[in-house]
Scaffold this motif. Sequence first.
Motif, mmCIF file in Angstrom:
data_model
loop_
_atom_site.group_PDB
_atom_site.id
_atom_site.type_symbol
_atom_site.label_atom_id
_atom_site.label_comp_id
_atom_site.label_asym_id
_atom_site.label_seq_id
_atom_site.Cartn_x
_atom_site.Cartn_y
_atom_site.Cartn_z
ATOM 1 N N VAL A 7 13.459 -30.739 48.590
ATOM 2 C CA VAL A 7 12.121 -30.722 49.169
ATOM 3 C C VAL A 7 12.233 -31.005 50.660
ATOM 4 O O VAL A 7 12.851 -31.996 51.066
ATOM 5 N N LEU A 8 11.656 -30.148 51.469
ATOM 6 C CA LEU A 8 11.609 -30.329 52.921
ATOM 7 C C LEU A 8 10.145 -30.336 53.349
ATOM 8 O O LEU A 8 9.369 -29.465 52.966
ATOM 9 N N LEU A 9 9.778 -31.330 54.147
ATOM 10 C CA LEU A 9 8.394 -31.488 54.556
ATOM 11 C C LEU A 9 8.348 -31.767 56.056
ATOM 12 O O LEU A 9 8.866 -32.793 56.510
ATOM 13 N N ASN A 10 7.757 -30.850 56.807
ATOM 14 C CA ASN A 10 7.678 -31.082 58.246
ATOM 15 C C ASN A 10 6.428 -31.906 58.586
ATOM 16 O O ASN A 10 5.596 -32.203 57.724
ATOM 17 N N ARG A 11 6.301 -32.252 59.842
ATOM 18 C CA ARG A 11 5.208 -33.126 60.252
ATOM 19 C C ARG A 11 3.845 -32.473 60.025
ATOM 20 O O ARG A 11 2.894 -33.138 59.578
ATOM 21 N N GLU A 12 3.747 -31.191 60.311
ATOM 22 C CA GLU A 12 2.478 -30.493 60.121
ATOM 23 C C GLU A 12 2.047 -30.521 58.663
ATOM 24 O O GLU A 12 0.867 -30.716 58.344
ATOM 25 N N ASP A 13 3.012 -30.336 57.741
ATOM 26 C CA ASP A 13 2.698 -30.404 56.312
ATOM 27 C C ASP A 13 2.209 -31.795 55.935
ATOM 28 O O ASP A 13 1.265 -31.947 55.155
ATOM 29 N N ALA A 14 2.885 -32.816 56.477
ATOM 30 C CA ALA A 14 2.496 -34.197 56.173
ATOM 31 C C ALA A 14 1.084 -34.482 56.678
ATOM 32 O O ALA A 14 0.282 -35.120 55.986
ATOM 33 N N GLU A 15 0.771 -34.024 57.861
ATOM 34 C CA GLU A 15 -0.566 -34.238 58.414
ATOM 35 C C GLU A 15 -1.625 -33.494 57.606
ATOM 36 O O GLU A 15 -2.743 -33.989 57.435
ATOM 37 N N GLN A 16 -1.272 -32.322 57.102
ATOM 38 C CA GLN A 16 -2.214 -31.576 56.271
ATOM 39 C C GLN A 16 -2.489 -32.319 54.968
ATOM 40 O O GLN A 16 -3.639 -32.382 54.501
ATOM 41 N N ILE A 17 -1.448 -32.876 54.350
ATOM 42 C CA ILE A 17 -1.625 -33.687 53.137
ATOM 43 C C ILE A 17 -2.532 -34.875 53.442
ATOM 44 O O ILE A 17 -3.449 -35.197 52.673
ATOM 45 N N ARG A 18 -2.266 -35.543 54.535
ATOM 46 C CA ARG A 18 -3.087 -36.692 54.942
ATOM 47 C C ARG A 18 -4.547 -36.304 55.124
ATOM 48 O O ARG A 18 -5.452 -36.957 54.603
ATOM 49 N N ASP A 19 -4.781 -35.218 55.862
ATOM 50 C CA ASP A 19 -6.151 -34.818 56.196
ATOM 51 C C ASP A 19 -6.928 -34.328 54.984
ATOM 52 O O ASP A 19 -8.130 -34.554 54.877
ATOM 53 N N SER B 205 5.363 -38.625 50.822
ATOM 54 C CA SER B 205 4.781 -37.340 50.437
ATOM 55 C C SER B 205 5.862 -36.373 49.969
ATOM 56 O O SER B 205 5.663 -35.612 49.017
ATOM 57 N N ALA B 206 7.033 -36.410 50.629
ATOM 58 C CA ALA B 206 8.152 -35.563 50.203
ATOM 59 C C ALA B 206 8.654 -35.989 48.833
ATOM 60 O O ALA B 206 8.960 -35.143 47.974
ATOM 61 N N ILE B 207 8.736 -37.290 48.598
ATOM 62 C CA ILE B 207 9.224 -37.788 47.308
ATOM 63 C C ILE B 207 8.222 -37.483 46.199
ATOM 64 O O ILE B 207 8.603 -37.167 45.069
ATOM 65 N N ARG B 208 6.937 -37.538 46.501
ATOM 66 C CA ARG B 208 5.938 -37.172 45.492
ATOM 67 C C ARG B 208 6.036 -35.688 45.151
ATOM 68 O O ARG B 208 5.792 -35.300 44.005
ATOM 69 N N ARG B 209 6.369 -34.865 46.127
ATOM 70 C CA ARG B 209 6.594 -33.447 45.815
ATOM 71 C C ARG B 209 7.853 -33.277 44.978
ATOM 72 O O ARG B 209 7.924 -32.389 44.128
ATOM 73 N N LEU B 210 8.856 -34.109 45.215
ATOM 74 C CA LEU B 210 10.089 -34.043 44.426
ATOM 75 C C LEU B 210 9.792 -34.328 42.959
ATOM 76 O O LEU B 210 10.381 -33.702 42.067
ATOM 77 N N GLU B 211 8.859 -35.242 42.705
ATOM 78 C CA GLU B 211 8.512 -35.593 41.329
ATOM 79 C C GLU B 211 8.019 -34.381 40.552
ATOM 80 O O GLU B 211 8.189 -34.293 39.335
ATOM 81 N N LYS B 212 7.446 -33.413 41.244
ATOM 82 C CA LYS B 212 6.914 -32.224 40.584
ATOM 83 C C LYS B 212 8.007 -31.241 40.166
ATOM 84 O O LYS B 212 7.765 -30.376 39.329
ATOM 85 N N VAL B 213 9.205 -31.367 40.742
ATOM 86 C CA VAL B 213 10.284 -30.425 40.421
ATOM 87 C C VAL B 213 11.446 -31.107 39.703
ATOM 88 O O VAL B 213 12.459 -30.472 39.411
ATOM 89 N N VAL B 214 11.308 -32.394 39.415
ATOM 90 C CA VAL B 214 12.364 -33.148 38.729
ATOM 91 C C VAL B 214 11.809 -33.656 37.405
ATOM 92 O O VAL B 214 10.717 -34.240 37.373
ATOM 93 N N PRO B 215 12.500 -33.445 36.294
ATOM 94 C CA PRO B 215 12.036 -34.003 35.018
ATOM 95 C C PRO B 215 12.191 -35.518 35.019
ATOM 96 O O PRO B 215 13.298 -36.037 35.006
ATOM 97 N N THR B 216 11.087 -36.240 35.090
ATOM 98 C CA THR B 216 11.168 -37.695 35.146
ATOM 99 C C THR B 216 10.453 -38.305 33.938
ATOM 100 O O THR B 216 10.952 -38.263 32.840
ATOM 101 N N SER B 217 9.269 -38.845 34.127
ATOM 102 C CA SER B 217 8.566 -39.507 33.033
ATOM 103 C C SER B 217 7.073 -39.504 33.308
ATOM 104 O O SER B 217 6.616 -39.292 34.432
ATOM 105 N N ALA B 218 6.309 -39.788 32.249
ATOM 106 C CA ALA B 218 4.857 -39.878 32.395
ATOM 107 C C ALA B 218 4.480 -41.054 33.283
ATOM 108 O O ALA B 218 3.438 -41.037 33.940
#
Length: 335
Positions: A201-213, A243-256
């Motif tokens: 997962v790669l997240l640039n500053r613009e993506d992070a600001e968009q998530i925030r906003d 925010s990058a780690i939360r996106r990682l959770e969507k592509v990694v089999p983890t847990s409920a």
Amino acid sequence: MTTTTLKDRVRDAALRSAGRGILDQDRHEQALDDPTGEQGQGHEPDPSDGALDWLRRYEEHFAEALPSHLETGAFFAAVRAVLPSLSRCTPASKLQALLTCARFGLVPDGKQAVITASGTTATFIPTYRGYIELMHRSGRVESIHFGMIHEGEEWSSEPSAPYPLDFTYKARPDLPKAQRGAPILAYAFARMKGGGRSQVVLLNREDAEQIRDEYSEAYQRAEGTGKRDSYWHTHFTDMWLKSAIRRLEKVVPTSAEVRALGAVEDAGDAGRPQILHAPDTEAAGLVEEAVRAHRAAEASQEPNVRPLPVKGGGRGRSKPKKNRAAGRASRRRAA
């Protein structure tokens, strides 16, 4: 008011199981939600001594909430340090935030989680380390690799290239900050047990600001009031990385449990009760049972459709309505 609908009964049961009953009882008996004492005889315990003693009244509930690997003593040691910063928060919100934190087995020490004060409301916020801790506990993840890439460092990303050439990064912590430059990307990936690596997962500053906003109501409130004191304001890089780690959770089999942590954080950000989303097997089982009962009830209320009469002779042939009505009238006259 009497609860009448299944949805209301499930909600009330979940609230009781999640700890809302404890909070309501505390407000009713102690009137602690009014720190000035203007609405009752109770008052907010002094954070330097009485607050922890007050909180220990609920030690049994914390012991039930905490997972086996985390002792109550260690949890309360961290709570002692954070209570002074929550002196203006209502006891109900403090209890809810701390119980929510306990149910995830995270320590509110500023590393795995923090308890922040927004006006008179205490809110549980997991850090990116808290998410990583829960990913490790899932039993499927061997390790999580994450960090910030700076503009003066070497890196490349080519998703179509064979592993491990699809992503390479050479960190340069030896360089002075001026030569490393500003952070330009947050990255995160997981190595799985049994081998293999997850998507990067790669997240640039613009993506992070968009998530925030778009998604952070706490940020919008802080902007609107002019206080600019949300975690996005005070810890932007940490939130960018989380925010990058939360996106990682969507592509990694983890847990409920990891997914629930995201729901809890979103609820706190929106100012909603967080404890309703925290792990609780009893409440989850109740809701699941109620859903099954609700579906069964809906199915039983569906109108019964009688089969159409079969043309032709035979014992199963249906009589016309006129003949049946005439037969009933003839029997009444005979009687």
